[in-house]
Design a protein around this motif. Sequence first.
Motif, PDB file in Angstrom:
ATOM      1  N   UNK A 195       0.595  -1.065   0.127  1.00 25.48           N
ATOM      2  CA  UNK A 195       0.108   0.429  -0.099  1.00 25.48           C
ATOM      3  C   UNK A 195       0.990   1.760  -0.139  1.00 25.48           C
ATOM      4  N   UNK A 196       0.337   2.099  -0.017  1.00 28.32           N
ATOM      5  CA  UNK A 196       1.494   3.628   0.015  1.00 28.32           C
ATOM      6  C   UNK A 196       0.208   4.712  -0.182  1.00 28.32           C
ATOM      7  N   UNK A 197       1.361   5.480   0.068  1.00 31.55           N
ATOM      8  CA  UNK A 197       0.330   7.118   0.287  1.00 31.55           C
ATOM      9  C   UNK A 197       1.018   8.149  -0.649  1.00 31.55           C
ATOM     10  N   UNK A 198       1.111   8.648  -1.541  1.00 33.84           N
ATOM     11  CA  UNK A 198       1.557   9.808  -1.728  1.00 33.84           C
ATOM     12  C   UNK A 198       1.253  11.233  -1.962  1.00 33.84           C
ATOM     13  N   UNK A 199       2.407  11.678  -1.766  1.00 28.67           N
ATOM     14  CA  UNK A 199       1.739  13.377  -2.246  1.00 28.67           C
ATOM     15  C   UNK A 199       2.677  13.895  -3.241  1.00 28.67           C
ATOM     16  N   UNK A 200       1.270  14.856  -3.882  1.00 26.64           N
ATOM     17  CA  UNK A 200       2.271  15.445  -5.354  1.00 26.64           C
ATOM     18  C   UNK A 200       2.318  16.832  -4.617  1.00 26.64           C
ATOM     19  N   UNK A 201       3.243  17.962  -6.053  1.00 29.68           N
ATOM     20  CA  UNK A 201       3.679  18.879  -5.391  1.00 29.68           C
ATOM     21  C   UNK A 201       2.068  19.500  -6.117  1.00 29.68           C
ATOM     22  N   UNK A 202       1.433  19.861  -5.767  1.00 30.58           N
ATOM     23  CA  UNK A 202       0.436  20.082  -6.993  1.00 30.58           C
ATOM     24  C   UNK A 202      -0.484  21.694  -6.781  1.00 30.58           C
ATOM     25  N   UNK A 203       0.505  21.700  -4.955  1.00 32.58           N
ATOM     26  CA  UNK A 203      -0.346  23.247  -4.072  1.00 32.58           C
ATOM     27  C   UNK A 203       1.005  24.508  -5.171  1.00 32.58           C
ATOM     28  N   UNK A 204       0.863  25.395  -5.538  1.00 30.72           N
ATOM     29  CA  UNK A 204       1.803  26.285  -5.907  1.00 30.72           C
ATOM     30  C   UNK A 204       1.084  27.461  -6.914  1.00 30.72           C
ATOM     31  N   UNK A 205       0.442  28.086  -5.589  1.00 27.03           N
ATOM     32  CA  UNK A 205      -0.390  28.850  -5.404  1.00 27.03           C
ATOM     33  C   UNK A 205       0.417  30.037  -5.340  1.00 27.03           C
ATOM     34  N   UNK A 206      -0.044  31.237  -5.881  1.00 27.67           N
ATOM     35  CA  UNK A 206       0.397  32.667  -5.436  1.00 27.67           C
ATOM     36  C   UNK A 206       0.678  32.996  -3.548  1.00 27.67           C
ATOM     37  N   UNK A 207      -0.487  32.777  -3.192  1.00 28.16           N
ATOM     38  CA  UNK A 207      -0.487  33.044  -1.637  1.00 28.16           C
ATOM     39  C   UNK A 207      -0.752  31.292  -0.825  1.00 28.16           C
ATOM     40  N   UNK A 208      -0.972  31.895   0.493  1.00 30.12           N
ATOM     41  CA  UNK A 208      -0.062  31.054   1.763  1.00 30.12           C
ATOM     42  C   UNK A 208       0.573  29.589   1.222  1.00 30.12           C
ATOM     43  N   UNK A 209       1.881  30.300   0.262  1.00 31.71           N
ATOM     44  CA  UNK A 209       2.616  28.828   0.070  1.00 31.71           C
ATOM     45  C   UNK A 209       2.798  28.151   0.999  1.00 31.71           C
ATOM     46  N   UNK A 210       2.994  28.090   1.652  1.00 34.63           N
ATOM     47  CA  UNK A 210       4.049  27.203   3.108  1.00 34.63           C
ATOM     48  C   UNK A 210       2.442  26.423   3.357  1.00 34.63           C
ATOM     49  N   UNK A 211       1.358  26.653   3.056  1.00 34.99           N
ATOM     50  CA  UNK A 211       0.302  25.585   3.853  1.00 34.99           C
ATOM     51  C   UNK A 211       0.691  24.001   3.251  1.00 34.99           C
ATOM     52  N   UNK A 212       1.496  24.180   1.820  1.00 36.36           N
ATOM     53  CA  UNK A 212       1.496  22.514   1.691  1.00 36.36           C
ATOM     54  C   UNK A 212       0.687  21.557   0.744  1.00 36.36           C
ATOM     55  N   UNK A 213      -0.797  22.823   0.917  1.00 35.32           N
ATOM     56  CA  UNK A 213      -2.122  22.244   0.803  1.00 35.32           C
ATOM     57  C   UNK A 213      -1.533  21.584  -0.989  1.00 35.32           C
ATOM     58  N   UNK A 214      -0.881  20.475  -0.889  1.00 31.29           N
ATOM     59  CA  UNK A 214      -1.162  19.581  -2.450  1.00 31.29           C
ATOM     60  C   UNK A 214      -1.988  18.026  -1.861  1.00 31.29           C
ATOM     61  N   UNK A 215      -2.170  17.086  -3.214  1.00 27.00           N
ATOM     62  CA  UNK A 215      -2.691  16.260  -3.079  1.00 27.00           C
ATOM     63  C   UNK A 215      -2.186  15.386  -3.044  1.00 27.00           C
ATOM     64  N   UNK A 216      -2.929  14.084  -2.559  1.00 24.31           N
ATOM     65  CA  UNK A 216      -2.594  13.240  -1.899  1.00 24.31           C
ATOM     66  C   UNK A 216      -3.470  12.242  -2.014  1.00 24.31           C
ATOM     67  N   UNK A 217      -2.795  10.950  -2.910  1.00 25.62           N
ATOM     68  CA  UNK A 217      -3.394   9.929  -3.254  1.00 25.62           C
ATOM     69  C   UNK A 217      -2.835   8.506  -2.700  1.00 25.62           C
ATOM     70  N   UNK A 218      -3.801   8.117  -1.786  1.00 22.78           N
ATOM     71  CA  UNK A 218      -3.908   6.420  -0.978  1.00 22.78           C
ATOM     72  C   UNK A 218      -4.367   5.405  -2.079  1.00 22.78           C
ATOM     73  N   UNK A 219      -3.308   4.121  -1.460  1.00 21.87           N
ATOM     74  CA  UNK A 219      -3.268   2.515  -2.998  1.00 21.87           C
ATOM     75  C   UNK A 219      -3.683   1.804  -1.938  1.00 21.87           C
ATOM     76  N   UNK A 220      -4.794   2.432  -1.398  1.00 21.99           N
ATOM     77  CA  UNK A 220      -5.224   0.359  -1.443  1.00 21.99           C
ATOM     78  C   UNK A 220      -4.854   0.836   0.301  1.00 21.99           C
ATOM     79  N   UNK A 221      -4.410   1.622   1.400  1.00 21.30           N
ATOM     80  CA  UNK A 221      -3.691   2.258   2.403  1.00 21.30           C
ATOM     81  C   UNK A 221      -4.768   1.235   3.385  1.00 21.30           C
TER      82      UNK A 221
END
Length: 404
Positions: A195-221
């Motif tokens: 199983x696995x958890x993958x965090x992408x780097x999709x968060x690239x907004x102009x503001x609140x950048x350090x929130x790291x509000x990325x996408x998270x993919x769960x594969x049979x966790x």
Amino acid sequence: MTSAPSLRPYDPASLPAVTAALAERAADYDRTGAFPAESIQVLHEAGVLTATVGKRFGGAELGHAGTVDLMLALGEGDPSVALITAMTLAIHARQATEDALPPALYEQVLAASIEGPSLLNALQVEPALGTPSRGGAPATTARKVSGGWRVTGHKIYSTGAEGLRWMIVMATTDEAEPRVGSFVVDARREGITGEGITIDDSWDNTGMRATGSHGVTFDGVFVPDEFAFGLQPLAQRKPQDQNLGPGTALPAIYLGAAHAARRWFIGFLDARRPANLGHSLLELPRFEAAIGEIDIELTSSVALLRALADQADRGIPVPKAVAWSAKTVANRAAIGTVEKMVSLIGNPGLSRSNPLERHLRDVYSARVHFPQEDTVTTFLGKQAKASIAPAPQTATTTDSENKS
């Protein structure tokens, strides 16, 4: 459930030092977009991350009013860190009054909170679903297996993703009669295979950048049975009621950012001394008046949030229309005042070498949180329309009745 007397104590008197520590790192985290681990550690050591833990668990159980002041301070230091923190504090605050999380799970959350930062967040938003507040079933699935569930799917806008210990994932079961509920993933669990958890780097907004509000993919966790809760039949599910309190914490974050902008703005005006004036720009009547206008908006908005928070703390419900209106007023004040500062000084306000442009980018994110402004204005408009009672029907007589 056992109490947690070893939680770090929270002292509001420490907030000025905490704000300064966050502000010292904010520009670097904004520039890199990295998860603000050092700032989160500062909050852990100051007892901030567990400030709303209930007294029944050995916590301080900070109320709504205290949380407003806390968010103002954190927002002034680094609003990204404040937003990450707000997600964790909200879950602790709800647990203080009801067993929203299963008791055995929450005991583990508290134990981890003693050792170090133990961040929580509810991961609900999906590309197709949008926000669950508007209804719909999540595409993320939970498949029943021996002893628990296997969760598979993709979540977006997962605030603090890289630093989360506990991911509360909303998913739909694959049962013959599907149910929707929450499945808590321990992101640091060891010994898991297949199983696995993958965090992408999709968060690239102009503001609140350090929130790291990325996408998270769960594969049979794998999620143990005791980590699943709130399961309801899909056929009976309704859009989530997001009016669980006065809604004062998040707008306080952005008012805090506006206060940081104000502090820099006044310092800039004081330091700027054109040769032809013989004194600083701060002495000019038009700038004095502008600061006065800014202070009216910020002071009144903070007072409004504090009043509603205090009302909620005293057990008096805050109507949805009032809470939503207050959020909108506060957001408009945060955005409008920072925009005014930028317009007053021109190019220096947009220079990357000055923090004002960062504050501007950050306060714009106030608009993205539910309820968005269009939702608020539409709701209030419909409420006003419904309040108008239909005109009473007046009795009329026919000609034949008049002749009789």
